[in-house]
Structures are given as C-alpha cells and as structure tokens.
Design a protein around this motif. Structure first.
Motif, PDB file in Angstrom:
ATOM      1  N   TYR A 112      53.795  37.215  19.805  1.00 40.27           N
ATOM      2  CA  TYR A 112      55.066  37.482  20.494  1.00 40.27           C
ATOM      3  C   TYR A 112      56.093  36.452  20.032  1.00 40.27           C
ATOM      4  O   TYR A 112      55.739  35.335  19.629  1.00 40.27           O
ATOM      5  CB  TYR A 112      54.877  37.373  22.029  1.00 40.27           C
ATOM      6  CG  TYR A 112      54.329  36.019  22.409  1.00 40.27           C
ATOM      7  CD1 TYR A 112      55.159  34.906  22.503  1.00 40.27           C
ATOM      8  CD2 TYR A 112      52.965  35.828  22.591  1.00 40.27           C
ATOM      9  CE1 TYR A 112      54.656  33.650  22.776  1.00 40.27           C
ATOM     10  CE2 TYR A 112      52.455  34.576  22.866  1.00 40.27           C
ATOM     11  CZ  TYR A 112      53.311  33.496  22.947  1.00 40.27           C
ATOM     12  OH  TYR A 112      52.801  32.248  23.193  1.00 40.27           O
ATOM     13  N   GLY A 114      59.753  35.703  21.987  1.00 41.52           N
ATOM     14  CA  GLY A 114      60.826  36.050  22.927  1.00 41.52           C
ATOM     15  C   GLY A 114      62.175  35.606  22.386  1.00 41.52           C
ATOM     16  O   GLY A 114      62.319  34.476  21.934  1.00 41.52           O
ATOM     17  N   CYS A 141      67.082  41.503  26.288  1.00 44.69           N
ATOM     18  CA  CYS A 141      65.921  40.718  25.901  1.00 44.69           C
ATOM     19  C   CYS A 141      65.232  41.399  24.725  1.00 44.69           C
ATOM     20  O   CYS A 141      65.171  42.630  24.655  1.00 44.69           O
ATOM     21  CB  CYS A 141      64.918  40.611  27.049  1.00 44.69           C
ATOM     22  SG  CYS A 141      65.607  40.066  28.621  1.00 44.69           S
ATOM     23  N   ASN A 143      61.771  41.106  21.762  1.00 46.03           N
ATOM     24  CA  ASN A 143      60.510  40.474  21.362  1.00 46.03           C
ATOM     25  C   ASN A 143      60.332  40.751  19.871  1.00 46.03           C
ATOM     26  O   ASN A 143      60.108  41.893  19.477  1.00 46.03           O
ATOM     27  CB  ASN A 143      59.359  41.049  22.191  1.00 46.03           C
ATOM     28  CG  ASN A 143      58.062  40.283  22.025  1.00 46.03           C
ATOM     29  OD1 ASN A 143      57.893  39.531  21.063  1.00 46.03           O
ATOM     30  ND2 ASN A 143      57.140  40.471  22.953  1.00 46.03           N
ATOM     31  N   THR A 186      59.054  33.237  28.215  1.00 45.94           N
ATOM     32  CA  THR A 186      58.097  34.277  27.826  1.00 45.94           C
ATOM     33  C   THR A 186      56.792  34.031  28.559  1.00 45.94           C
ATOM     34  O   THR A 186      56.337  32.887  28.657  1.00 45.94           O
ATOM     35  CB  THR A 186      57.849  34.259  26.306  1.00 45.94           C
ATOM     36  OG1 THR A 186      59.101  34.339  25.617  1.00 45.94           O
ATOM     37  CG2 THR A 186      56.965  35.430  25.878  1.00 45.94           C
ATOM     38  N   ARG A 188      52.693  35.454  28.956  1.00 48.97           N
ATOM     39  CA  ARG A 188      51.600  36.294  28.448  1.00 48.97           C
ATOM     40  C   ARG A 188      50.591  36.428  29.580  1.00 48.97           C
ATOM     41  O   ARG A 188      50.021  35.423  30.012  1.00 48.97           O
ATOM     42  CB  ARG A 188      50.971  35.630  27.208  1.00 48.97           C
ATOM     43  CG  ARG A 188      49.811  36.416  26.597  1.00 48.97           C
ATOM     44  CD  ARG A 188      49.220  35.663  25.411  1.00 48.97           C
ATOM     45  NE  ARG A 188      48.916  34.291  25.783  1.00 48.97           N
ATOM     46  CZ  ARG A 188      48.749  33.287  24.914  1.00 48.97           C
ATOM     47  NH1 ARG A 188      48.852  33.491  23.627  1.00 48.97           N
ATOM     48  NH2 ARG A 188      48.469  32.081  25.352  1.00 48.97           N
ATOM     49  N   GLN A 194      56.537  30.334  26.616  1.00 49.65           N
ATOM     50  CA  GLN A 194      57.768  29.836  26.002  1.00 49.65           C
ATOM     51  C   GLN A 194      58.768  29.576  27.126  1.00 49.65           C
ATOM     52  O   GLN A 194      58.898  30.409  28.044  1.00 49.65           O
ATOM     53  CB  GLN A 194      58.384  30.872  25.040  1.00 49.65           C
ATOM     54  CG  GLN A 194      57.554  31.139  23.793  1.00 49.65           C
ATOM     55  CD  GLN A 194      58.293  32.049  22.808  1.00 49.65           C
ATOM     56  OE1 GLN A 194      58.464  33.229  23.073  1.00 49.65           O
ATOM     57  NE2 GLN A 194      58.734  31.503  21.675  1.00 49.65           N
ATOM     58  N   THR A 228      63.531  32.499  17.992  1.00 49.05           N
ATOM     59  CA  THR A 228      62.643  32.227  19.125  1.00 49.05           C
ATOM     60  C   THR A 228      62.436  30.729  19.301  1.00 49.05           C
ATOM     61  O   THR A 228      62.375  29.984  18.318  1.00 49.05           O
ATOM     62  CB  THR A 228      61.282  32.943  18.917  1.00 49.05           C
ATOM     63  OG1 THR A 228      60.601  33.056  20.169  1.00 49.05           O
ATOM     64  CG2 THR A 228      60.376  32.203  17.926  1.00 49.05           C
ATOM     65  N   VAL A 241      53.098  41.121  27.640  1.00 45.85           N
ATOM     66  CA  VAL A 241      54.050  40.045  27.370  1.00 45.85           C
ATOM     67  C   VAL A 241      55.375  40.383  28.045  1.00 45.85           C
ATOM     68  O   VAL A 241      55.876  41.504  27.934  1.00 45.85           O
ATOM     69  CB  VAL A 241      54.256  39.848  25.851  1.00 45.85           C
ATOM     70  CG1 VAL A 241      55.356  38.818  25.587  1.00 45.85           C
ATOM     71  CG2 VAL A 241      52.951  39.416  25.188  1.00 45.85           C
ATOM     72  N   VAL A 243      59.363  38.981  28.496  1.00 41.16           N
ATOM     73  CA  VAL A 243      60.443  38.092  28.053  1.00 41.16           C
ATOM     74  C   VAL A 243      61.531  38.163  29.114  1.00 41.16           C
ATOM     75  O   VAL A 243      62.063  39.243  29.381  1.00 41.16           O
ATOM     76  CB  VAL A 243      61.005  38.524  26.679  1.00 41.16           C
ATOM     77  CG1 VAL A 243      62.155  37.610  26.263  1.00 41.16           C
ATOM     78  CG2 VAL A 243      59.902  38.544  25.624  1.00 41.16           C
TER      79      VAL A 243
END
Ligand code: MG
Length: 258
Positions: A112, A114, A141, A143, A186, A188, A194, A228, A241, A243
């Motif tokens: 990923y 974001g 947003c 990804n 971000t 997961r 993130q 990112t 995922v 974001v």
C-alpha cells in the motif's frame, strides 16, 4: 462540497454528500460536475443506501510522484530527487471505495501507499505555479498500490504500479480544501502503518501541477498522486487497507488474490 459518484442500481450519477440531521445523504445533481455547474435534481438518498464508485474516471492519465516525502525516500534507501519524479499509471488501474485490489500472481510483495490525490478540473498546459490551484477540481484519498518486487526487478515502474485495480481512489472529491497541511493516516486491518502530513511534501501541490503540466496537457479528471509518507509495507490477501486524509474522509479497500 463533497462530490460523490455513485449508483443505486441504475446508471452511475453524481451527488453532493451532505449532513441531514444526524445522518449523511447524497443529494443528486445533474450531469458531471467537472463539466457543468452543480444543480440539484431534488432526489436525496441516505449515503448508506448507495454504492459509492470511483469519484472520477480519468479519460487520459494518473500521474504518480515518486519519493516526495523525505522519510519515505530514506526508508527506500535513497535520497529525494531534486525535481519531482514522475511516472504514469494507466486509467484502467482506477477502482473505487470498497472495490477489491486484486493482487496479481506475478508479484509476491504488494504494498500500500496512502497518498493525497489531486483531481484536475480544466484542460491546461504550462500552468504557472502561482495559478496552479485554479485548475484543481478537488481532492480525494488515493492508494498508489505497488508490486514492490517488480518495481525493483523491472527497472521501469509501469507494470509494478499499473496492474488493474492498483489505483483505488475515493470516497468522494472534496472541492474546498487547502492541501498544504493535511494529516494522512494509513491503516492495515486497523493498525496504523503510516501517519504523515502533506506539510512534509518535498514538492507541494502547486509545484507538482506546474511541473507535470509543463510536460503533459492535463485534462479534466486527470489525477495526480502526490507521493507517500514513510511506513509503506506489504499486504496479505484478506487484509483491508484504509487511507484517511483530514478534511476528506476514508478510502477503504480489501485486498484479494485472483
Ligand atoms: Mg506512491
């Protein structure tokens, strides 16, 4: 305004996402708001009763920017480039909120990334940095899904970043937003992986528009993925995922294998 593209089972249409008492509704509008002023049809549907689609389908291109946060460049073992590093993702990679990212059998390391996504609203070329925000339709947003192993082995990034479903965007386009200091998170499977801010972009949004439009004519609906922050990592089949960007909302996609 928050402009969504959605379906209630019929043809895709556009609407403005609004608060109505304690819930969110989508107020349908005529036509495509990139090309015509927003006028309401009067039809209103609770947000939970519509299926959101990719808020825009670029007719020509998704422009990606590599290594545009210093902490991400460092985690990749490199230094940030002096000028924006541009690549392209095909428009066939674009999917919407909730749509599955299909991880291809060619890769064993899908990551990923974001990112803040800029949606272009006008045909433009050679846009001066000072006027760059005037060609923006809005923000959503994104990804920038990447097959990291293929990015290393291919040399060129087109395949690694260009597989079908590798450009989720959404959930809607926010048209009134200052892109210069937005928190970007971000997750997961719910774990924060993130946590950055667009204030740390090495090349900011106006600079990216000026730089990209000096090379390519930008068309309405074109997307710029702005890069990112640190914390990129792998996704396993069955994981989800999200974001989230301050002032926009949350883009959430499951990852699956074919
Ligand atoms: Mg990226």
């Amino acid at each position: 305004m928050r402009i969504a593209r959605y379906t209630t089972g019929e043809d895709p249409c556009y609407g403005v996402v609004e608060k109505d008492g304690g819930r969110l509704v989508v107020a349908r509008i005529h036509g495509d708001p990139i090309y015509q002023p927003v006028t309401f049809t009067g039809e209103r549907t609770p947000l939970e009763d519509v299926r959101l689609l990719a808020p825009v389908i670029p007719r020509s291109k998704v422009i990606g920017i590599g290594r545009n946060y210093a902490d991400h460049a460092a985690e990749m073992g490199s230094t940030p480039p002096a000028e924006p590093m541009i690549f392209l993702k095909p428009n066939t990679a674009v999917i919407g909120p909730g749509d599955p990212v299909v991880m291809p059998p060619q890769s064993r390391e899908v990551h990923y990334e974001g990112e803040l996504a800029v949606i272009i609203g006008k045909v433009c070329k050679d846009v001066p940095r000072e006027r760059a925000l005037s060609v923006v339709f809005g923000y959503t947003c994104g990804n920038d899904v990447t097959a990291r192993d293929l990015q290393r082995s291919d040399g060129q990034w087109s395949r690694a970043k260009g597989f079908d479903t590798f450009a989720p965007i959404g959930p809607w386009v926010e048209t009134e937003l200052d892109p210069s200091g937005l928190r970007l998170t971000t997750r997961r499977d719910g774990e924060v992986v993130q946590d950055g801010t667009t204030a740390d972009l090495i090349h900011d949004v106006p600079t990216l528009i000026a730089y990209a439009s000096a090379a390519f004519t930008l068309l309405p609906g074109d997307i710029i993925l702005t890069g990112t922050p640190a914390g990129v990592g792998p996704v396993a089949a069955g994981q989800r995922v999200e974001v989230e960007i301050e002032g926009i909302g949350i883009l959430s996609n499951p990852f699956v294998t074919r």
